[in-house]
Design an enzyme around this catalytic site. Sequence first.
Site, PDB file in Angstrom:
ATOM      1  N   THR A 100       0.871  -1.166   0.000  1.00  0.00           N
ATOM      2  CA  THR A 100       0.000   0.000   0.000  1.00  0.00           C
ATOM      3  C   THR A 100       0.908   1.215   0.000  1.00  0.00           C
ATOM      4  O   THR A 100       1.604   1.493   0.970  1.00  0.00           O
ATOM      5  CB  THR A 100      -0.920   0.014   1.231  1.00  0.00           C
ATOM      6  OG1 THR A 100      -1.764  -1.145   1.191  1.00  0.00           O
ATOM      7  CG2 THR A 100      -1.798   1.256   1.225  1.00  0.00           C
ATOM      8  N   LYS A 175      -7.295   1.343  -2.810  1.00  0.00           N
ATOM      9  CA  LYS A 175      -6.894   0.896  -1.471  1.00  0.00           C
ATOM     10  C   LYS A 175      -7.110   1.999  -0.441  1.00  0.00           C
ATOM     11  O   LYS A 175      -7.450   1.730   0.713  1.00  0.00           O
ATOM     12  CB  LYS A 175      -5.430   0.455  -1.475  1.00  0.00           C
ATOM     13  CG  LYS A 175      -4.931  -0.074  -0.113  1.00  0.00           C
ATOM     14  CD  LYS A 175      -5.699  -1.315   0.333  1.00  0.00           C
ATOM     15  CE  LYS A 175      -5.250  -1.782   1.718  1.00  0.00           C
ATOM     16  NZ  LYS A 175      -3.915  -2.387   1.723  1.00  0.00           N
ATOM     17  N   LYS A 243       0.464   4.719   8.433  1.00  0.00           N
ATOM     18  CA  LYS A 243       1.055   5.113   7.142  1.00  0.00           C
ATOM     19  C   LYS A 243      -0.014   5.212   6.053  1.00  0.00           C
ATOM     20  O   LYS A 243      -0.066   6.193   5.305  1.00  0.00           O
ATOM     21  CB  LYS A 243       2.136   4.097   6.747  1.00  0.00           C
ATOM     22  CG  LYS A 243       2.733   4.289   5.364  1.00  0.00           C
ATOM     23  CD  LYS A 243       2.114   3.368   4.301  1.00  0.00           C
ATOM     24  CE  LYS A 243       2.323   1.899   4.602  1.00  0.00           C
ATOM     25  NZ  LYS A 243       1.760   1.040   3.533  1.00  0.00           N
TER      26      LYS A 243
END
Length: 295
Positions: A100, A175, A243
Site C-alpha cells: 500500500t 486501497k 502510514k
Amino acid sequence: MNNELHKVAFIGTGVMGNSMAGHLLEQGYEVSVFTRSREKALGLVERGAVWKASAGEAAMGADVVITMVGYPKDVEEVYLRENGILAHAQEGAYLIDMTTSTPTLAKQIYLKAKDRGLHSLDAPVSGGDIGAREGRLTVMVGGDEMAFHACLPIFETFGANIIHQGEAGAGQHTKMCNQIAIATNMIGVCEALAYADSAGLDPENVLKSISSGAAGSWSLSNLAPRIIAGNYEPGFFVKHFIKDMEIALDEADRMGLDVPGLSLARDMYVKLSSQGEADSGTQALFKLFKNTTIH
C-alpha cells in the site's frame, strides 16, 4: 499456473507476503525471494524458494517481480535505486507492487518501467493475514489492462476478488477507499465492545447478534473475536495502518476533500502507537477504550 510467466521473484515476505509466496510455490511457480530479514524467508526456502541477496538480484531473469514491502520509501528503494528492480529486470517482465503506497509513486514507477520495456502494475490487497493465508485476498489493480490479464493467473493464486480499477495509480487510490472505510469502522467495533462490556453483557453473544445484521463487517467478524480473546497480535500492523491513513489524508487534501472521520481515526492510532502499540494489530485500538481485557 501461467506457463508463460513461471519465474516469480517475491520481495518482502512478512505477515502477508510469506503466505502469498507460499501459494505461488504450491501452484508450481519457480519462486525466488528477498527480504531484509533472511530468517523470515527460511520457511519458503525450505519449501523450494531460492534466496537472493538483493531485490535487484531477485529480479534478474524473473518473468514477474512482486513487491510487498512496508512503506513508500521502501518501494522507492527496491525499485528506483541504482541496483534495484528497474535496473535489473529483464525486458518484458511484469512488475507488481502490492505494497500500500502512494498513487503518485505508482505512476512514477509505471512510466519508468515503460521506458525500459517493462510492464508495471500497482496492486495493493485487503484481507489481512487471514485472507493471505487462505488465498482469498481482495486485489485492487491499476495499470494497463493487457498487463492485468497477463498477470491474472498470478493474482488468482492468492486472491479471490481481483478487479482492474483503471490506469496506473488506480489500484492505490482504491486501497485508500478501503482504508478510509476500515478506519472509522474500527472505532465503531471497539466502541461497541467497550459498551457491551460496560453494560455487563457477554461480548461473544453480542457478537453473534450484531455481526450478521446491518452492523456486520469484516473487522467485526474477524477482529472483534481477537479483541474478546485479548489477542492483539498483528494481522496488520498499527504502524502500517497509520502510514496508509496519512497517505489517504494527503491525497484527500490534494483533491480538496474533507475527511473528518479519517482524521479522527488517524489521531487515535497515533496516540495508540505512542503508547507502545506500533507493532500490534489494528484491533489494539480497543486498548484506548478499556484498560481491562474482555473475558
